[in-house]
Design a protein around this motif. Structure first.
Motif, PDB file in Angstrom:
ATOM      1  N   PHE A  76      13.859  -6.017   0.078  1.00  0.00           N
ATOM      2  CA  PHE A  76      12.506  -6.371   0.475  1.00  0.00           C
ATOM      3  C   PHE A  76      11.784  -5.070   0.802  1.00  0.00           C
ATOM      4  CE2 PHE A  76      14.939  -6.039   4.314  1.00  0.00           C
ATOM      5  CZ  PHE A  76      14.077  -5.486   5.248  1.00  0.00           C
ATOM      6  N   ALA A  77      10.464  -5.154   0.899  1.00  0.00           N
ATOM      7  CA  ALA A  77       9.669  -3.967   1.214  1.00  0.00           C
ATOM      8  C   ALA A  77       8.497  -4.345   2.097  1.00  0.00           C
ATOM      9  CB  ALA A  77       9.174  -3.307  -0.068  1.00  0.00           C
ATOM     10  N   HIS A  78       7.997  -3.361   2.844  1.00  0.00           N
ATOM     11  CA  HIS A  78       6.796  -3.595   3.645  1.00  0.00           C
ATOM     12  C   HIS A  78       6.038  -2.283   3.837  1.00  0.00           C
ATOM     13  CE1 HIS A  78       9.030  -1.858   6.965  1.00  0.00           C
ATOM     14  NE2 HIS A  78       9.868  -2.882   7.034  1.00  0.00           N
ATOM     15  N   ALA A  79       4.762  -2.410   4.135  1.00  0.00           N
ATOM     16  CA  ALA A  79       3.904  -1.269   4.441  1.00  0.00           C
ATOM     17  C   ALA A  79       2.752  -1.776   5.287  1.00  0.00           C
ATOM     18  CB  ALA A  79       3.387  -0.618   3.170  1.00  0.00           C
ATOM     19  N   MET A  80       2.138  -0.857   6.048  1.00  0.00           N
ATOM     20  CA  MET A  80       1.049  -1.255   6.936  1.00  0.00           C
ATOM     21  C   MET A  80      -0.309  -1.180   6.261  1.00  0.00           C
ATOM     22  SD  MET A  80       2.691  -2.148   9.570  1.00  0.00           S
ATOM     23  CE  MET A  80       1.173  -2.686  10.308  1.00  0.00           C
ATOM     24  N   GLU A  81      -0.557  -0.111   5.478  1.00  0.00           N
ATOM     25  CA  GLU A  81      -1.917   0.133   4.993  1.00  0.00           C
ATOM     26  C   GLU A  81      -1.888   1.092   3.818  1.00  0.00           C
ATOM     27  OE1 GLU A  81      -6.230  -0.451   5.822  1.00  0.00           O
ATOM     28  OE2 GLU A  81      -4.394  -1.411   6.618  1.00  0.00           O
ATOM     29  N   MET A  82      -2.910   0.957   2.965  1.00  0.00           N
ATOM     30  CA  MET A  82      -3.141   1.921   1.887  1.00  0.00           C
ATOM     31  C   MET A  82      -4.635   2.225   1.800  1.00  0.00           C
ATOM     32  SD  MET A  82      -0.578   0.843  -1.245  1.00  0.00           S
ATOM     33  CE  MET A  82      -0.718   2.465  -2.047  1.00  0.00           C
ATOM     34  N   ALA A  83      -4.953   3.488   1.522  1.00  0.00           N
ATOM     35  CA  ALA A  83      -6.340   3.894   1.289  1.00  0.00           C
ATOM     36  C   ALA A  83      -6.353   4.742   0.017  1.00  0.00           C
ATOM     37  CB  ALA A  83      -6.873   4.697   2.464  1.00  0.00           C
ATOM     38  N   PHE A  84      -7.433   4.630  -0.750  1.00  0.00           N
ATOM     39  CA  PHE A  84      -7.530   5.326  -2.034  1.00  0.00           C
ATOM     40  C   PHE A  84      -8.780   6.211  -2.083  1.00  0.00           C
ATOM     41  CE2 PHE A  84      -4.729   1.839  -2.792  1.00  0.00           C
ATOM     42  CZ  PHE A  84      -3.840   2.290  -3.750  1.00  0.00           C
ATOM     43  N   TYR A  85      -8.612   7.394  -2.683  1.00  0.00           N
ATOM     44  CA  TYR A  85      -9.713   8.322  -2.877  1.00  0.00           C
ATOM     45  C   TYR A  85      -9.892   8.576  -4.384  1.00  0.00           C
ATOM     46  CZ  TYR A  85      -9.364   9.509   2.117  1.00  0.00           C
ATOM     47  OH  TYR A  85      -9.353   9.464   3.489  1.00  0.00           O
ATOM     48  N   GLY A  86     -11.110   8.909  -4.740  1.00  0.00           N
ATOM     49  CA  GLY A  86     -11.379   9.218  -6.136  1.00  0.00           C
ATOM     50  C   GLY A  86     -12.854   9.210  -6.448  1.00  0.00           C
ATOM     51  N   ASP A  87     -13.161   9.059  -7.725  1.00  0.00           N
ATOM     52  CA  ASP A  87     -14.548   9.072  -8.192  1.00  0.00           C
ATOM     53  C   ASP A  87     -14.843   7.741  -8.884  1.00  0.00           C
ATOM     54  OD1 ASP A  87     -17.043   9.561  -9.218  1.00  0.00           O
ATOM     55  OD2 ASP A  87     -16.499  11.410 -10.263  1.00  0.00           O
ATOM     56  N   ALA A  88     -15.677   6.929  -8.245  1.00  0.00           N
ATOM     57  CA  ALA A  88     -16.025   5.611  -8.801  1.00  0.00           C
ATOM     58  C   ALA A  88     -17.429   5.619  -9.421  1.00  0.00           C
ATOM     59  CB  ALA A  88     -15.948   4.559  -7.702  1.00  0.00           C
ATOM     60  N   ARG A  89     -17.990   6.791  -9.630  1.00  0.00           N
ATOM     61  CA  ARG A  89     -19.342   6.861 -10.188  1.00  0.00           C
ATOM     62  C   ARG A  89     -19.362   6.481 -11.664  1.00  0.00           C
ATOM     63  NH1 ARG A  89     -21.037  12.874  -8.727  1.00  0.00           N
ATOM     64  NH2 ARG A  89     -19.047  13.149  -9.802  1.00  0.00           N
TER      65      ARG A  89
END
Length: 408
Positions: free
Chosen positions: A395-408
């Motif tokens: 099994f797996a778990h994680a609390m949070e993810m955030a992503f950066y990049g260019d969405a233009r």
């Protein structure tokens, strides 16, 4: 008799303590009163290596020898001194700035701290590591900053020093010291405008390479709006357990006091979470917050990801695909492409995962950033695919993810 023995102990223990203290106070005094000048070493041989040399020798036939000392200049200014005990027949000299001949002065030192006459030995160290690494260093534009790459095959302890310029005035904007064989990191926090930089390599002896100057324009980068993320559940995703549903993975709560994403024990690996970003974006990096210690010790254990991959798709409605435990970066399976393979870093303290420190737990709570390769395409959907957890569980778990990049 019993009382007499007790009184003897009371008297003898302080005496022994005072005697020990007296010995400790005099530990710097010469170990011998023999003031005879020792002979120099003989049968000297030199084995050169990158930035230094090993000097082997035969000690004089005397029981009064304490150590051999080498004195030498590494760059014409700085003098170094190294010592080797009488149990050894070799002394190492290192830190030399160039590939050239250097004089090393050897002394035999007696137990009475009497030095022998000097014996000068020539060494010819090969090119030092910092000069070998410098030509491999490159700086290129990265999302929100500058990407530094290079190669350090000898795993020497070296620093990459990055300079920034305001007019003609330079200032150190980053220092990165490591023994890693592959140099690959980014310095971020800069707007997409031209920036003049310089960089050089430095070793732990204070030797400095020449400086390379460049003008770089960082790529545009912004934090993707997590309010636009959405669940995109696929049949091969991990089964959710304990009410830790997918939306908790982007609710902004990272400290472990609330829910995150959690799959059910006994599930197939890799454990996968699929969700939409709400935009089509060229990703630069992501931050993963694993489950920190709480009522139990979760950091570096339990279902926290250890080896994992990130897959992406720019299709408007990507189809399910069975993801392998591992695949090379850039692998395409159906509508999905492998954006990168990652290993969560071990405890910074150097402790074993099961014995991690409070500082290691703070490192976990702060989140860890992982780069997405510059060549990766735009994506609308991502899949976190966990192959191995710190407990090697199902099994797996994680609390949070955030992503950066260019969405233009």
């Amino acid at each position: 008799m019993k009382n007499i023995n007790q009184w003897l102990l009371i008297i003898l223990i302080p005496c022994a303590f005072l005697f020990a203290c007296e010995k400790m106070e005099n530990y710097n005094e010469p170990a011998s009163t023999d003031m005879t000048k020792p002979e120099v070493v003989s049968n000297v041989k030199v084995e050169n290596f990158n930035g230094g040399a090993n000097i082997t020798y035969t000690l004089p036939n005397s029981k009064n020898i304490l150590y051999v000392m080498a004195q030498y200049k590494i760059n014409g200014v700085t003098t170094r001194e190294t010592k080797s005990s009488y149990y050894s027949d070799t002394i190492m000299v290192d830190g030399f700035a160039k590939k050239q001949a250097y004089d090393v002065t050897l002394y035999t030192v007696s137990r009475a701290n009497v030095k022998s006459d000097p014996l000068i030995v020539k060494v010819n160290p090969d090119t030092p590591p910092y000069l070998l690494v410098k030509p491999t260093i490159d700086a290129q534009p990265d999302f929100g900053g500058i990407k530094i790459t290079g190669s350090n095959p000898r795993k020497a302890n070296l620093g990459i020093i990055l300079l920034g310029f305001e007019g003609n005035v330079s200032d150190v904007i980053d220092q990165n010291f490591s023994k890693l064989e592959t140099i690959d990191y980014s310095v971020r926090g800069y707007q997409p405008v031209e920036k003049r930089i310089g960089y050089y390599v430095m070793d732990n002896f204070g030797n400095i390479s020449d400086t390379t100057y460049k003008t770089i324009t960082p790529l545009f980068e912004s934090l993707l709006d997590r309010n636009k993320f959405s669940v995109y559940r696929l049949p091969s995703d991990g089964v959710i357990a304990y009410g830790w549903d997918l939306p908790y993975l982007w609710d902004g709560k990272t400290d472990g006091s609330s829910n995150g994403w959690h799959t059910a024990p006994g599930g197939a690996m890799p454990a996968i979470a699929t969700f939409g970003l709400g935009v089509s974006a060229k990703l630069s990096r992501f931050v993963l917050w694993e489950r920190p210690d709480g009522s139990e010790k979760f950091a570096y254990g339990h279902g926290n990801p250890k080896v994992f991959s990130l897959w992406g798709s720019n299709a408007t409605a990507p189809r399910d695909a069975s993801l392998p435990m591992s695949a090379p970066e850039g692998t395409v399976i159906g509508d999905w492409i492998n954006l990168g393979n990652y290993n969560y870093p071990p405890p910074p303290s150097g402790a074993l995962p099961i014995a991690h420190t409070a500082a290691d737990n703070e490192f976990v709570k702060a989140g860890v950033s992982f780069n997405v390769p510059l060549v990766s395409p735009k994506v609308r959907f991502v899949r976190l695919s966990v192959a191995t957890t710190w407990s090697n569980g199902t099994f797996a778990h994680a609390m949070e993810m955030a992503f950066y990049g260019d969405a233009r």
